[in-house]
Design a protein around this motif. Sequence first.
Motif, mmCIF file in Angstrom:
data_model
loop_
_atom_site.group_PDB
_atom_site.id
_atom_site.type_symbol
_atom_site.label_atom_id
_atom_site.label_comp_id
_atom_site.label_asym_id
_atom_site.label_seq_id
_atom_site.Cartn_x
_atom_site.Cartn_y
_atom_site.Cartn_z
ATOM 1 N N THR A 8 39.953 34.747 30.227
ATOM 2 C CA THR A 8 39.142 36.170 30.851
ATOM 3 C C THR A 8 37.903 35.210 31.158
ATOM 4 O O THR A 8 37.513 36.217 32.357
ATOM 5 C CB THR A 8 38.242 36.350 29.451
ATOM 6 N N ARG A 9 37.537 34.023 31.248
ATOM 7 C CA ARG A 9 36.260 33.542 32.289
ATOM 8 C C ARG A 9 37.171 34.189 33.822
ATOM 9 O O ARG A 9 36.292 33.793 34.676
ATOM 10 C CB ARG A 9 36.179 32.224 31.635
ATOM 11 N N VAL A 10 38.551 32.778 33.495
ATOM 12 C CA VAL A 10 38.310 32.657 34.938
ATOM 13 C C VAL A 10 39.004 34.147 35.860
ATOM 14 O O VAL A 10 39.090 34.675 36.767
ATOM 15 C CB VAL A 10 40.069 32.155 35.255
ATOM 16 N N CYS A 11 39.963 35.023 34.569
ATOM 17 C CA CYS A 11 40.134 36.205 35.170
ATOM 18 C C CYS A 11 38.945 37.552 35.898
ATOM 19 O O CYS A 11 38.636 37.961 36.894
ATOM 20 C CB CYS A 11 40.720 37.120 34.736
ATOM 21 N N THR A 12 37.240 36.619 35.288
ATOM 22 C CA THR A 12 36.637 37.931 36.080
ATOM 23 C C THR A 12 35.977 37.136 37.034
ATOM 24 O O THR A 12 35.532 38.183 37.827
ATOM 25 C CB THR A 12 35.550 37.260 34.352
ATOM 26 N N GLN A 13 36.319 35.989 37.496
ATOM 27 C CA GLN A 13 36.145 35.586 38.626
ATOM 28 C C GLN A 13 36.877 36.351 39.390
ATOM 29 O O GLN A 13 36.078 36.427 40.278
ATOM 30 C CB GLN A 13 36.049 34.207 38.393
ATOM 31 N N ALA A 14 38.249 36.337 39.304
ATOM 32 C CA ALA A 14 38.762 36.900 40.145
ATOM 33 C C ALA A 14 39.050 37.638 40.384
ATOM 34 O O ALA A 14 38.901 38.827 41.795
ATOM 35 C CB ALA A 14 40.281 36.338 39.872
ATOM 36 N N TYR A 15 38.249 39.323 39.160
ATOM 37 C CA TYR A 15 38.060 40.453 39.340
ATOM 38 C C TYR A 15 36.958 41.111 40.351
ATOM 39 O O TYR A 15 37.413 41.609 41.532
ATOM 40 C CB TYR A 15 37.538 41.351 37.685
ATOM 41 N N LYS A 16 36.139 39.337 40.447
ATOM 42 C CA LYS A 16 35.250 40.014 41.807
ATOM 43 C C LYS A 16 35.606 39.681 43.040
ATOM 44 O O LYS A 16 34.281 40.414 43.314
ATOM 45 C CB LYS A 16 33.602 38.836 40.889
ATOM 46 N N GLU A 17 36.027 39.041 42.876
ATOM 47 C CA GLU A 17 36.787 38.606 44.335
ATOM 48 C C GLU A 17 37.495 40.023 44.938
ATOM 49 O O GLU A 17 38.457 40.437 46.001
ATOM 50 C CB GLU A 17 37.654 37.607 44.418
ATOM 51 N N VAL A 18 38.161 40.501 44.405
ATOM 52 C CA VAL A 18 38.910 42.407 44.664
ATOM 53 C C VAL A 18 38.620 43.136 44.547
ATOM 54 O O VAL A 18 37.236 43.191 43.673
ATOM 55 C CB VAL A 18 40.277 41.983 44.067
ATOM 56 N N ASP A 19 38.925 43.785 45.081
ATOM 57 C CA ASP A 19 39.269 45.857 45.245
ATOM 58 C C ASP A 19 39.948 46.379 44.601
ATOM 59 O O ASP A 19 40.953 46.844 44.489
ATOM 60 C CB ASP A 19 38.804 46.125 46.937
ATOM 61 N N THR A 20 39.947 46.192 43.148
ATOM 62 C CA THR A 20 40.281 47.758 42.113
ATOM 63 C C THR A 20 39.452 48.647 41.656
ATOM 64 O O THR A 20 38.762 48.259 41.350
ATOM 65 C CB THR A 20 40.785 46.846 41.101
ATOM 66 N N PRO A 21 40.633 49.650 41.499
ATOM 67 C CA PRO A 21 39.438 51.193 40.742
ATOM 68 C C PRO A 21 39.635 50.935 39.002
ATOM 69 O O PRO A 21 38.879 51.262 38.521
ATOM 70 C CB PRO A 21 40.735 51.945 41.204
#
Length: 118
Positions: A8-21
């Motif tokens: 979840t921590r790594v995913c949260t970092q990755a999420y901030k770097e991409v554009d997704t609805p």
Amino acid sequence: MFDFNIFTRVCTQAYKEVDTPYTLQEVLDVFEYFFDAYREAIGEDHPPICKAQIARIIQAMPYYDKPPNAPSYSDIEPDSYPVLIDAYFRTPFRSCDYRINHFFSGDVRTMRMFEELY
């Protein structure tokens, strides 16, 4: 042993770097469902995936490519994923490790979408 809190921590970092609805919670729900289904089907935890792979998957999650002669283009809604994931694990692939990178490759999701939802 797979630790979803670390993921979840790594995913949260990755999420901030991409554009997704999708919201972060929707993304995490898809990943968690997949990892739980993998554990149930394969009998072991899914191997870790790196932040770059997570970001690629997050970016791909909402979309699938329109196959030739398909009636129209559609986005994949987050709540469709349990059906698609369950269908994925019922599909007899040759030489398949049933890991999340395979699920998000090629036309794998598109085919499950047309088989299950149309």
